[in-house]
Scaffold this motif. Structure first.
Motif, PDB file in Angstrom:
ATOM      1  N   SER A 180       0.855  -1.189   0.000  1.00  0.00           N
ATOM      2  CA  SER A 180       0.000   0.000   0.000  1.00  0.00           C
ATOM      3  C   SER A 180       0.893   1.241   0.000  1.00  0.00           C
ATOM      4  O   SER A 180       1.916   1.266   0.682  1.00  0.00           O
ATOM      5  CB  SER A 180      -0.892   0.017   1.239  1.00  0.00           C
ATOM      6  OG  SER A 180      -1.689   1.179   1.268  1.00  0.00           O
ATOM      7  N   ARG A 188     -10.625  -9.096   7.218  1.00  0.00           N
ATOM      8  CA  ARG A 188     -12.013  -8.624   7.246  1.00  0.00           C
ATOM      9  C   ARG A 188     -12.732  -9.032   5.954  1.00  0.00           C
ATOM     10  O   ARG A 188     -12.907  -8.233   5.047  1.00  0.00           O
ATOM     11  CB  ARG A 188     -12.038  -7.102   7.412  1.00  0.00           C
ATOM     12  CG  ARG A 188     -11.332  -6.565   8.645  1.00  0.00           C
ATOM     13  CD  ARG A 188     -12.111  -6.776   9.925  1.00  0.00           C
ATOM     14  NE  ARG A 188     -13.478  -6.308   9.837  1.00  0.00           N
ATOM     15  CZ  ARG A 188     -13.888  -5.084  10.155  1.00  0.00           C
ATOM     16  NH1 ARG A 188     -13.029  -4.196  10.597  1.00  0.00           N
ATOM     17  NH2 ARG A 188     -15.154  -4.764  10.048  1.00  0.00           N
ATOM     18  N   LEU A 190     -15.981  -7.179   4.461  1.00  0.00           N
ATOM     19  CA  LEU A 190     -15.876  -5.910   3.739  1.00  0.00           C
ATOM     20  C   LEU A 190     -15.541  -6.183   2.280  1.00  0.00           C
ATOM     21  O   LEU A 190     -14.595  -6.899   1.977  1.00  0.00           O
ATOM     22  CB  LEU A 190     -14.790  -5.026   4.372  1.00  0.00           C
ATOM     23  CG  LEU A 190     -15.020  -4.635   5.831  1.00  0.00           C
ATOM     24  CD1 LEU A 190     -13.829  -3.883   6.378  1.00  0.00           C
ATOM     25  CD2 LEU A 190     -16.291  -3.819   5.977  1.00  0.00           C
ATOM     26  N   THR A 218     -14.155  -5.427  -1.408  1.00  0.00           N
ATOM     27  CA  THR A 218     -13.027  -4.649  -1.921  1.00  0.00           C
ATOM     28  C   THR A 218     -12.849  -4.915  -3.406  1.00  0.00           C
ATOM     29  O   THR A 218     -13.531  -5.751  -3.989  1.00  0.00           O
ATOM     30  CB  THR A 218     -11.723  -5.041  -1.205  1.00  0.00           C
ATOM     31  OG1 THR A 218     -11.408  -6.384  -1.564  1.00  0.00           O
ATOM     32  CG2 THR A 218     -11.829  -4.926   0.291  1.00  0.00           C
ATOM     33  N   TRP A 226      -7.383  -6.957  -3.307  1.00  0.00           N
ATOM     34  CA  TRP A 226      -7.171  -6.116  -2.134  1.00  0.00           C
ATOM     35  C   TRP A 226      -7.957  -6.676  -0.959  1.00  0.00           C
ATOM     36  O   TRP A 226      -9.026  -7.249  -1.134  1.00  0.00           O
ATOM     37  CB  TRP A 226      -7.605  -4.681  -2.415  1.00  0.00           C
ATOM     38  CG  TRP A 226      -6.708  -3.996  -3.392  1.00  0.00           C
ATOM     39  CD1 TRP A 226      -6.736  -4.127  -4.745  1.00  0.00           C
ATOM     40  CD2 TRP A 226      -5.633  -3.108  -3.094  1.00  0.00           C
ATOM     41  NE1 TRP A 226      -5.745  -3.365  -5.319  1.00  0.00           N
ATOM     42  CE2 TRP A 226      -5.050  -2.724  -4.321  1.00  0.00           C
ATOM     43  CE3 TRP A 226      -5.108  -2.599  -1.912  1.00  0.00           C
ATOM     44  CZ2 TRP A 226      -3.969  -1.859  -4.388  1.00  0.00           C
ATOM     45  CZ3 TRP A 226      -4.029  -1.728  -1.977  1.00  0.00           C
ATOM     46  CH2 TRP A 226      -3.473  -1.374  -3.204  1.00  0.00           C
ATOM     47  N   ILE A 227      -7.420  -6.524   0.260  1.00  0.00           N
ATOM     48  CA  ILE A 227      -8.078  -7.030   1.465  1.00  0.00           C
ATOM     49  C   ILE A 227      -7.951  -6.032   2.612  1.00  0.00           C
ATOM     50  O   ILE A 227      -7.053  -5.192   2.625  1.00  0.00           O
ATOM     51  CB  ILE A 227      -7.473  -8.385   1.914  1.00  0.00           C
ATOM     52  CG1 ILE A 227      -5.944  -8.272   2.102  1.00  0.00           C
ATOM     53  CG2 ILE A 227      -7.832  -9.488   0.946  1.00  0.00           C
ATOM     54  CD1 ILE A 227      -5.292  -9.514   2.660  1.00  0.00           C
ATOM     55  N   TRP A 228      -8.866  -6.135   3.548  1.00  0.00           N
ATOM     56  CA  TRP A 228      -8.800  -5.376   4.801  1.00  0.00           C
ATOM     57  C   TRP A 228      -8.219  -6.290   5.872  1.00  0.00           C
ATOM     58  O   TRP A 228      -8.653  -7.434   6.029  1.00  0.00           O
ATOM     59  CB  TRP A 228     -10.189  -4.923   5.237  1.00  0.00           C
ATOM     60  CG  TRP A 228     -10.677  -3.715   4.521  1.00  0.00           C
ATOM     61  CD1 TRP A 228     -11.511  -3.682   3.446  1.00  0.00           C
ATOM     62  CD2 TRP A 228     -10.378  -2.353   4.844  1.00  0.00           C
ATOM     63  NE1 TRP A 228     -11.746  -2.391   3.073  1.00  0.00           N
ATOM     64  CE2 TRP A 228     -11.063  -1.545   3.918  1.00  0.00           C
ATOM     65  CE3 TRP A 228      -9.589  -1.735   5.818  1.00  0.00           C
ATOM     66  CZ2 TRP A 228     -10.986  -0.160   3.937  1.00  0.00           C
ATOM     67  CZ3 TRP A 228      -9.525  -0.358   5.837  1.00  0.00           C
ATOM     68  CH2 TRP A 228     -10.214   0.417   4.907  1.00  0.00           C
ATOM     69  N   ASP A 236      -7.143  -6.512  10.084  1.00  0.00           N
ATOM     70  CA  ASP A 236      -7.330  -5.950  11.415  1.00  0.00           C
ATOM     71  C   ASP A 236      -6.217  -6.532  12.281  1.00  0.00           C
ATOM     72  O   ASP A 236      -5.989  -7.744  12.271  1.00  0.00           O
ATOM     73  CB  ASP A 236      -8.701  -6.364  11.945  1.00  0.00           C
ATOM     74  CG  ASP A 236      -9.082  -5.685  13.240  1.00  0.00           C
ATOM     75  OD1 ASP A 236      -8.440  -4.674  13.614  1.00  0.00           O
ATOM     76  OD2 ASP A 236     -10.035  -6.152  13.886  1.00  0.00           O
ATOM     77  N   GLU A 259      -6.588  -0.922  11.252  1.00  0.00           N
ATOM     78  CA  GLU A 259      -7.282  -1.591  10.159  1.00  0.00           C
ATOM     79  C   GLU A 259      -6.615  -1.106   8.889  1.00  0.00           C
ATOM     80  O   GLU A 259      -6.527   0.099   8.657  1.00  0.00           O
ATOM     81  CB  GLU A 259      -8.765  -1.219  10.134  1.00  0.00           C
ATOM     82  CG  GLU A 259      -9.581  -1.920  11.177  1.00  0.00           C
ATOM     83  CD  GLU A 259     -11.072  -1.650  11.015  1.00  0.00           C
ATOM     84  OE1 GLU A 259     -11.508  -1.279   9.904  1.00  0.00           O
ATOM     85  OE2 GLU A 259     -11.781  -1.812  12.003  1.00  0.00           O
ATOM     86  N   TYR A 266      -5.876  -1.495   4.564  1.00  0.00           N
ATOM     87  CA  TYR A 266      -6.331  -1.920   3.246  1.00  0.00           C
ATOM     88  C   TYR A 266      -5.092  -2.147   2.404  1.00  0.00           C
ATOM     89  O   TYR A 266      -4.321  -1.212   2.157  1.00  0.00           O
ATOM     90  CB  TYR A 266      -7.210  -0.819   2.652  1.00  0.00           C
ATOM     91  CG  TYR A 266      -7.894  -1.157   1.371  1.00  0.00           C
ATOM     92  CD1 TYR A 266      -8.803  -2.206   1.293  1.00  0.00           C
ATOM     93  CD2 TYR A 266      -7.658  -0.413   0.225  1.00  0.00           C
ATOM     94  CE1 TYR A 266      -9.457  -2.494   0.110  1.00  0.00           C
ATOM     95  CE2 TYR A 266      -8.304  -0.695  -0.969  1.00  0.00           C
ATOM     96  CZ  TYR A 266      -9.206  -1.740  -1.017  1.00  0.00           C
ATOM     97  OH  TYR A 266      -9.859  -2.018  -2.187  1.00  0.00           O
ATOM     98  N   GLU A 301      -3.171  -7.907  -1.419  1.00  0.00           N
ATOM     99  CA  GLU A 301      -2.883  -9.203  -0.805  1.00  0.00           C
ATOM    100  C   GLU A 301      -1.598  -9.845  -1.331  1.00  0.00           C
ATOM    101  O   GLU A 301      -0.814 -10.404  -0.563  1.00  0.00           O
ATOM    102  CB  GLU A 301      -4.058 -10.155  -1.017  1.00  0.00           C
ATOM    103  CG  GLU A 301      -3.891 -11.478  -0.317  1.00  0.00           C
ATOM    104  CD  GLU A 301      -5.124 -12.352  -0.375  1.00  0.00           C
ATOM    105  OE1 GLU A 301      -5.186 -13.307   0.407  1.00  0.00           O
ATOM    106  OE2 GLU A 301      -6.027 -12.080  -1.192  1.00  0.00           O
TER     107      GLU A 301
END
Length: 108
Positions: free
Chosen positions: A14, A29, A32, A34, A38-40, A42, A57, A59, A62
């Motif tokens: 990122s 996450r 959520l 996306t 891409w992934i979120w 936590d 958190e 973004y 991956e």
């Protein structure tokens, strides 16, 4: 990736990571939505000793997330430790760079 994994996140993961960070994953996450790839995440940002300094958190892309290690599963069956292993620092094996700063990523 699963809870407890230690991740290394840099600018490839990122644009926000001009300075790379270490991250202990709590969970991905999946609830959520996306863009593809891409992934979120936590979890906790870690300092050079592996101690949590901030819950975040994030973004991230991956494919650019680097898994450093996973926690060992110890069911307690068949093994018994009599001596505690010495504590290890994340920057063990780190090297000094030309301006005197420590390069935490030298051994990665």
């Amino acid at each position: 990736m699963k809870a407890g994994d230690m991740l290394h996140l840099n600018r490839a993961a990122s644009p926000q990571f001009v300075r790379p960070i270490f991250f202990r994953l709590i969970k991905v996450r999946t609830e959520l939505h996306t863009y593809a790839g891409w992934i979120w995440l936590d979890g906790y940002q870690l300092d050079e000793r592996g101690e949590a300094v901030a819950r975040r958190e994030l973004y991230v892309l991956e494919a650019a997330v680097r898994l450093l290690r996973t926690p060992r599963s110890n069911s307690g069956h068949g093994t018994r430790r009599t001596q505690k292993a010495p504590a290890r620092s994340l920057n063990q094996g780190a090297e000094l760079v030309g301006d005197g700063r420590v390069d935490l990523y030298a051994g990665l």
